[in-house]
Design a protein around this motif. Structure first.
Motif, PDB file in Angstrom:
ATOM      1  N   ARG A   5       0.823  -1.218   0.000  1.00 33.81           N
ATOM      2  CA  ARG A   5       0.000   0.000   0.000  1.00 33.81           C
ATOM      3  C   ARG A   5       0.854   1.263   0.000  1.00 33.81           C
ATOM      4  NH1 ARG A   5      -5.200  -0.571   0.497  1.00 33.81           N
ATOM      5  NH2 ARG A   5      -6.031  -2.622   1.038  1.00 33.81           N
TER       6      ARG A   5
ATOM      7  N   THR B  16      -3.437   3.456   4.929  1.00 37.17           N
ATOM      8  CA  THR B  16      -4.541   3.859   5.796  1.00 37.17           C
ATOM      9  C   THR B  16      -3.958   4.405   7.093  1.00 37.17           C
ATOM     10  OG1 THR B  16      -4.730   1.693   6.858  1.00 37.17           O
ATOM     11  CG2 THR B  16      -5.984   2.045   4.822  1.00 37.17           C
TER      12      THR B  16
ATOM     13  N   GLU C 158      -1.642   3.956  -1.108  1.00 33.48           N
ATOM     14  CA  GLU C 158      -2.963   3.612  -0.611  1.00 33.48           C
ATOM     15  C   GLU C 158      -2.941   3.299   0.888  1.00 33.48           C
ATOM     16  OE1 GLU C 158      -4.974   1.392  -4.423  1.00 33.48           O
ATOM     17  OE2 GLU C 158      -3.278   0.368  -3.488  1.00 33.48           O
TER      18      GLU C 158
ATOM     19  N   ALA D  94     -12.392   1.045  -0.688  1.00 26.92           N
ATOM     20  CA  ALA D  94     -11.224   1.693  -0.069  1.00 26.92           C
ATOM     21  C   ALA D  94     -11.659   2.822   0.853  1.00 26.92           C
ATOM     22  CB  ALA D  94     -10.285   2.225  -1.148  1.00 26.92           C
TER      23      ALA D  94
ATOM     24  N   LEU E 143     -11.039  -6.168  -1.123  1.00 29.53           N
ATOM     25  CA  LEU E 143      -9.905  -5.439  -1.674  1.00 29.53           C
ATOM     26  C   LEU E 143      -8.830  -6.352  -2.243  1.00 29.53           C
ATOM     27  CD1 LEU E 143      -9.690  -2.672   1.064  1.00 29.53           C
ATOM     28  CD2 LEU E 143     -10.364  -2.362  -1.317  1.00 29.53           C
TER      29      LEU E 143
END
Length: 1002
Positions: free
Chosen positions: A725, A732, A730, A939, A886
């Motif tokens: 990620r 988090t 991407e 997402a 995902l």
């Protein structure tokens, strides 16, 4: 008959458009007649001195300059004495511009004392210079020919020059007596280690007309110029004592500057000259907020300037805190209240009002400015200016105050400073009080060039009121704070706060019932428990005092949530985790508007609330306007991080500051997602930008620290490859970071070149271990990131760091399909730019290698099935693992890239962008359930879901307010519709996965 206007060559070179005047008031008659009398006296003195042009000027009683000089003499005994004693100086101003004369005389001070000059000669010379320059500056100021800022600056330069000359004499004489061994007797201050810090207005070059000079004198004991180091304190203190005598002793010529040394640490016990070691011990252990505020304007002005600058750099962490410091507001408010109480200042009234310390006065502009500098200057060096005007401009640029506010306060500041100058010019007294009667006020108004006393009083009243309004506005609960509240809600507020002492207080229970709490008795018991001090945050009396101040506003904010009683319970849980309450309560007391967001976070985002409880200072990020008004791109964030790291004292401090910065920034993104300020699609790039800049700074710090002992490998270059990620931007809120460290070096190098050299492979392995430790070490501020290096060649069996050539060979000959899939998300995030470019080219080359499509498809299908069997989803919100979630979407994107079904995609492209490109190659793949839209939807849900505690994977685990936010993001009518929307989306994704790649569970 006398000419009413003198010839051009008989004009004084002062300029300006203002002219002092004697105002026509009932009380001014005697003064008016004295104006002509004093002009006659000046004409007589001028004639005796042979200054013919001055004689002609002052005898022209209708000339505007002559009338102005007569008014000045009538209204200011001090300036009258100077003019009568110095007709030659006034004569000189027919030929020489007043500012040029001032500059020349000040610059000449740098050459003093001359080799033959003794103490008596120097004292006489400095007093003559002071009197001449002070007269010229007064005339320029009163004629309006120079700004007040310029006058204050020139007075400060005069003081700096005089102090420097006096200190040089003391050092020179100590060198002659054998007490000191001077490096250069002609420039005795250089390398001496002895320096003078100017404080207050002198440090800011804003000196008053008749100001004392506030000084602190320090010495660096390591300079080593004392013949007997054990006598250094006594030797340097004697030099300081001599400096004070040279400047302040009154002689037949007057004095230079009154000198005050009481701002030094513990003045009742400390010597006049203090060692820097002793000073650092004091400030770090006992320094108070007022001393921090005083140090904002501190500047080395005499002696060993380099030593002074080094000392201020070392002292910087004491003055400028790493965190936003809202407790400083309360301390400074208390300080101002004590000044008001001690001096009896109440409402604004012109007669006798103190323009410095009184309500709406100069000190309030300074406090308004310095308080906000202290709050945020630790993270923003641009706010650290010494001059009030510059600091106000910087606060505007940083978004802390409006430009209109800065302009208004700047104008008010300089207007009040000009009035202060006028007050002090009357008798050369260090006073700030306006005259107490009409006669005195009228004389001051005339001296300052006002046309009438009412005009002057109107300007003063409006200025005091403006300053008072802004100063009071900074302290949200008013000028007197807790001691004098006003307003319609006071009765209810008092009743609410009584619950802290008595949970059964009927008025208090009625008040919180009226706010909407359903179980007031339960709420009252919780409030009473806070007052017991059973939590660390409320154990100190000061913390409970701050809590009492903010409690009514806090309860009002919590009452706005859908479940007010639950909100109080959630806040109680948060409060239980706070390590300290003073800063936090001070923060929200000073920013009531932030309480609504605080209540939202506590009731809707337990993960953010837990972070805030563990590290309360992350809340600072929401209060800095420069952080809240935009989503910073990588470059802007990097510049802010650089500024924050600028004051780091050592390697450990760098690690601590990186943790603070990353925590605040991650918290900020989460809070902005929660409040709807930021689009959910922006969250992944924002979290990734944070990691990028932090990892880049961390790698530089780790390499530098490691090289101190082990040196470097010849021609070494490093590149940190972000995977997963992080690589696809991407991340988090609580993602770990997947990394590979790649390196290169000179072919012939076999070990590093440091004090303790290491073989090349060992060197890079240990360097990587050091990097991992720097990322994961549980410091007071927490870990920076959890980190995973398992995507390196051969996984856990391979070396932690890999040479680029080895990495390339492995990927070409041995890599599994899953490792090629991982490369589609690879992106260089830190390290040497040239090697980084080479790494990116290598990754692109590896991904372009031909491979058998069916084999790749089968590997991807089997891999997804294995994950699903070994790691089944833990609930509806486990969007990563649930079928059609995902991982399905990420595998489709990676499969499409490896099998050549999409083109023009570079490694590290976000999954949603890859899927959007793939959607264009498929028929009917449009609308809300397209692959790209499904990715964006899931997402976004995951980003918000990560604001709940880890392990909360059921829809029922969502706090109601977070569920509402999620429903709004999905376009659902209410929270009940979230589950069906997620089911519809994941089912559609799983069907596409089966159609494209196959059924993973077969």
């Amino acid at each position: 008959m006398e000419m009413t206007q003198t010839r051009g060559e008989d004009r004084l070179k002062i300029g300006g458009t203002l002219r002092p005047r004697i105002l026509e008031t009932d009380a001014s008659k005697d003064v008016a007649s004295k104006g002509a009398t004093w002009l006659a006296d000046l004409a007589k003195a001028a004639q005796e001195a042979g200054t013919e042009r001055l004689v002609r000027l002052v005898r022209s009683d209708e000339d505007e300059e002559a009338r102005a000089l007569g008014a000045i003499m009538a209204l200011s005994p001090y300036l009258r004495g100077s003019m009568l004693a110095r007709p030659a100086l006034l004569e000189m101003l027919f030929d020489t511009d007043v500012s040029a004369f001032v500059d020349e005389r000040i610059e000449a001070l740098s050459a003093l004392p001359s080799p033959e000059m003794g103490e008596g000669d120097l004292m006489k010379r400095l007093r003559e210079d002071k009197r001449d320059i002070a007269l010229c500056l007064a005339l320029r100021d009163l004629f309006g020919a120079g700004t007040v800022s310029k006058t204050a600056s020139d007075l400060s330069r005069l003081a700096e020059g005089a102090i420097g000359a006096a200190l040089r004499l003391g050092l020179r004489e100590a060198g002659k007596s054998g007490k000191l061994t001077l490096r250069d007797p002609d420039r005795p201050e250089e390398g001496s280690g002895l320096f003078v810090l100017a404080m207050g207005k002198l440090g800011a070059r804003e000196l008053n007309y008749s100001s004392d000079v506030d000084l602190i004198v320090f010495f660096d004991p390591d300079a080593g110029i004392c013949a007997d180091p054990m006598e250094a304190t006594d030797t340097f203190s004697r030099i300081v004592r001599r400096l004070v005598r040279i400047l302040a002793e009154r002689t037949a010529q007057g004095y230079v500057f009154r000198t005050d040394l009481r701002l030094r640490p513990d003045p009742g016990a400390m010597p006049l000259a203090i060692s820097t070691d002793m000073a650092m011990t004091y400030y770090e252990g006992s320094g108070r907020n007022w001393e921090r505020a005083a140090m904002i304007k501190a500047a080395p002005i005499a002696g060993d300037i380099a030593a002074g600058e080094a000392f201020l750099d070392e002292l910087s962490p004491f003055v400028w805190r790493k965190y936003l410091d809202f407790a400083a507001i309360a301390d400074i408010q208390d300080m101002k209240s004590r000044i008001d109480d001690h001096r009896g200042f109440g409402d604004i009234a012109i007669p006798g009002h103190n323009v410095k310390l009184g309500r709406g006065g100069i000190r309030e502009v300074e406090f308004f400015t310095q308080t906000q500098q202290l709050i945020a200057g630790g993270r923003n060096p641009a706010l650290r200016g010494r001059r009030t005007e510059d600091a106000l401009e910087a606060l505007t640029a940083g978004g802390w105050i409006e430009a209109q506010t800065a302009r208004a306060l700047t104008d008010a500041y300089w207007f009040l400073r000009r009035v202060e100058h006028g007050v002090q010019m009357v008798a050369d007294e260090q006073t700030h009080d306006l005259p107490a009667d009409e006669e005195g006020l009228g004389e001051l108004a005339g001296l300052l060039g006002f046309e009438s006393l009412p005009d002057f009083e109107k300007a003063l009243t409006e200025t005091f009121a403006l300053v008072d309004r802004h100063f009071t506005g900074l302290f949200k609960d008013g000028r007197k704070g807790r001691r004098a509240r006003g307003g319609a809600g006071d009765k209810d507020n008092a009743a609410v706060t009584r619950l802290l002492a008595n949970e059964e207080d009927k008025d208090g229970l009625d008040a919180i019932t009226a706010l909407g709490f359903a179980r007031p008795e339960d709420v009252a018991r919780i409030l009473r428990s806070w007052a017991y001090g059973r939590y660390r945050a409320t154990r100190t009396e000061k913390a409970r005092e701050r809590l009492t101040e903010v409690l009514p506003a806090l309860l009002n904010a919590l009452s706005q949530s859908p479940d007010p009683d639950g909100a109080v319970a959630a806040f109680d849980t948060f409060l239980a985790g706070l390590p300290s309450g003073i800063q936090f309560f001070s923060l929200i007391a000073s920013n009531p508007r932030i309480l609504e967001l605080l209540a939202l976070i506590i009731t809707a985002a337990p993960a953010l609330s837990a972070t805030m409880a563990q590290r309360p200072h992350v809340f600072d990020a929401l209060l800095d306007p420069a952080f809240f008004d935009e989503v910073p791109d990588r470059d802007l964030m990097a510049s802010r991080l650089d500024a924050f790291l600028e004051d780091a004292t050592d390697y450990e401090d760098v690690l601590a500051r990186l943790r603070i910065f990353a925590s605040e920034q991650r918290f900020l993104v989460g809070a902005r997602m929660l409040s709807g300020v930021v689009d959910l699609a922006e969250a992944g790039p924002a979290f990734s930008n944070i990691a990028d800049v932090v990892l880049d700074a961390l790698l530089e710090a780790v390499v530098g620290e490691f090289a101190r002992r082990h040196g470097q490998v010849k021609a070494m270059r490093l590149a940190l490859l972000g995977m997963g990620r992080l690589g696809s931007r991407e991340l988090t809120a609580n993602s770990d970071v997947d990394l590979i460290l790649l390196y290169d070096h000179d072919e012939e190098a076999d070990e590093s070149d440091g004090e303790k050299p290491l073989p090349v492979q060992v060197y890079f392995t240990r360097l990587t271990q050091r990097l991992i430790a720097a990322l994961t070490a549980p410091m007071r501020e927490g870990a920076l990131y959890e980190v995973d290096f398992r995507l390196r060649p051969s996984g856990n069996a391979g070396p932690l760091a890999t040479r680029l050539a080895t990495f390339r060979r492995y990927q070409e000959a041995e890599a599994w399909t899953w490792e090629r899939m991982a490369l589609t998300r690879a992106r260089v995030v830190a390290g040497d730019p040239d090697l980084g470019k080479l790494v990116e080219e290598t990754v692109e080359t590896l991904l372009a290698l031909p491979r058998e499509r069916n084999a790749v498809t089968e590997d991807v299908r089997a891999m997804r099935g294995r994950i699903e069997r070994e790691k089944p989803p833990r609930g509806a919100l486990d969007l990563k693992l649930r079928p059609g979630g995902l991982i399905d979407l990420e595998f489709i994107a990676q499969w499409a890239q490896l099998t050549g079904r999409v083109e023009g995609i570079t490694p590290g492209t976000p999954t949603a962008d890859v899927l959007a490109a793939f959607d264009h190659t498929l028929e009917g793949e449009e609308g809300p359930l397209s692959l790209a839209n499904s990715m964006a939807r899931l997402a976004g849900v995951m980003q918000l879901g990560r604001l709940t505690p880890m392990g909360s994977n059921q829809l029922g685990d969502l706090p109601p307010r977070l569920a509402d936010r999620l429903a709004n993001a999905l376009g659902c009518k209410d929270a009940e519709a979230i589950g069906p929307v997620l089911d519809e989306t994941t089912e559609a994704v799983r069907e596409r996965f089966k159609a494209l790649i196959g059924d993973p569970m077969v």
